[in-house]
Design an enzyme around this catalytic site. Structure first.
Site, PDB file in Angstrom:
ATOM      1  N   SER A 153       0.839  -1.184   0.000  1.00 58.50           N
ATOM      2  CA  SER A 153       0.000   0.000   0.000  1.00 58.50           C
ATOM      3  C   SER A 153       0.882   1.246   0.000  1.00 58.50           C
ATOM      4  O   SER A 153       1.716   1.395  -0.891  1.00 58.50           O
ATOM      5  CB  SER A 153      -0.975  -0.043   1.183  1.00 58.50           C
ATOM      6  N   ASP A 297      -9.031  -6.558  -4.018  1.00 62.84           N
ATOM      7  CA  ASP A 297      -8.233  -5.455  -3.472  1.00 62.84           C
ATOM      8  C   ASP A 297      -8.903  -4.108  -3.724  1.00 62.84           C
ATOM      9  O   ASP A 297      -9.706  -3.947  -4.652  1.00 62.84           O
ATOM     10  CB  ASP A 297      -6.853  -5.475  -4.121  1.00 62.84           C
ATOM     11  N   HIS A 324      -6.994  -6.172   0.150  1.00 57.52           N
ATOM     12  CA  HIS A 324      -5.850  -5.276   0.348  1.00 57.52           C
ATOM     13  C   HIS A 324      -4.829  -5.885   1.297  1.00 57.52           C
ATOM     14  O   HIS A 324      -3.624  -5.721   1.094  1.00 57.52           O
ATOM     15  CB  HIS A 324      -6.349  -3.933   0.882  1.00 57.52           C
TER      16      HIS A 324
END
Length: 350
Positions: A153, A297, A324
């Site tokens: 991320s 995701d 995610h």
């Protein structure tokens, strides 16, 4: 629930496993006992923890790191998401890396819970974070004979930026659950993921965002019930790992909001990352690179597959059951792919 939900607002931008053959796992170690030993290490007294001084234009601060294991050719530095989350997002790595003989380093970036947390907005920019990672690398004695960088991320943004400036120091790069363009992420969130929700729920969420009513408990409740458990971590709320909940509790919202903003459907407003885009520069990355995408995701898995083809020496890992935080909800595929990548690069077979 209101208090619980308020802790979850920053979760979006945080931020699987068949083992490889055991003969590959410990090839650089004479024994598993050597991997576990702290003997003759300068961090034996602290059990692997080092507080590393970071020099900035606004003073010197310390960041927290903790090494697990010993392997002279396989050392993975973990860059957490957020910005402003913690290394705790990666605690599940304890269940997979040690038996493979892979050394890994937990690391709380400046501003995160276990590191210094200066109240200085000028420190929260990508360029300074890149220089911080470089100082951490030097302090830990990492180089291109052993240094793997894994970022997820926001950590993936930081990993890409680091590689674009310092890839000569890397042995391998892992970009996990992060697109190379915030504008394209915004488009995906607003035109694909948002409309997948119940129309009335999505309308209510967007109305609160347009009114900048982010402190409304209803905003957090709707996101958690209808978005987080679909696209951040695909588990019922009572099954979310304790380490993830601890990360949320420890989040630094000053860093998060300044760089990511309040909205969970893209980066908007004055957030400093809203125009970040390196998709045209991916072709400059020549170090062996693994790009990880997941079916559910918050990031577009097709874009991440494309990224793996844009870099000069890339591989794509797809997590069909993941979101995610696919290191939790698709561990089998996630860890099999990451471990195999590290071993393949180390053996020169990537």
């Amino acid at each position: 629930m209101k208090i619980f939900a308020s802790l979850l607002l920053p979760v979006f931008f945080l931020i699987s496993c068949q083992n490889t053959p055991k003969e590959d796992s410990v090839q650089a170690n004479s024994s598993f006992e050597e991997y576990l030993s702290f003997e003759n290490r300068d961090d034996q007294y602290t059990g692997g923890i080092k507080m590393i001084p970071i020099n900035t234009d606004n003073g010197t601060f310390k960041v927290w790191t903790k090494r697990v294991g010993n392997n002279p050719t396989k050392k993975v530095l973990l860059l957490h998401g957020g910005p402003g989350m913690t290394h705790e997002l990666y605690e599940c790595f304890d269940g997979y890396f040690p038996q493979e003989g892979i050394e890994y380093i937990y690391y709380d970036q400046l501003g995160s819970y276990y590191s210094d947390q200066p109240a200085d907005l000028s420190l929260w920019n990508t360029e300074r974070f890149v220089e911080e990672v470089e100082q951490v690398r030097k302090a830990l004695g990492l180089d291109n004979s052993n240094f793997y960088l894994l970022g997820q991320s926001w950590g993936g943004i930081l990993a890409m930026e680091y590689a674009l400036k310092y890839q000569d120091n890397l042995k391998g790069l892992v970009i996990s659950n992060m697109m190379s363009s915030i504008p394209e992420y915004n488009t995906y969130a607003q035109t694909v993921l948002g409309p997948q929700m119940d129309p009335e729920i999505y309308k209510e969420i967007k109305a609160m965002e347009e009114a900048e009513d982010f402190g409304n408990p209803r905003y957090g409740e709707l996101l958690f019930e209808h978005y987080y458990t679909e696209h951040v971590l695909r588990r019922p709320t009572d099954q979310w790992p304790e380490a993830v909940m601890r990360t949320l509790k420890h989040a630094n919202n000053q860093v998060y909001v300044h760089m990511q903003g309040y909205s969970e459907f893209g980066i908007t407003g004055d957030a400093t990352l809203k125009d970040w885009d390196v998709k045209e520069r991916l072709k400059e990355i020549r170090v062996p690179t693994l790009v990880i995408g997941a079916r559910y995701d918050t990031m577009d898995p097709d874009h991440m597959e494309w990224m793996s083809k844009e870099v000069q020496n890339g591989r794509y890992l797809y997590c069909p059951n993941g979101s995610h935080l696919s290191q939790y909800d698709d561990q089998k595929n996630y860890f099999d792919g990451v471990i195999r990548f590290v071993h393949d690069v180390d053996q020169g077979s990537f």
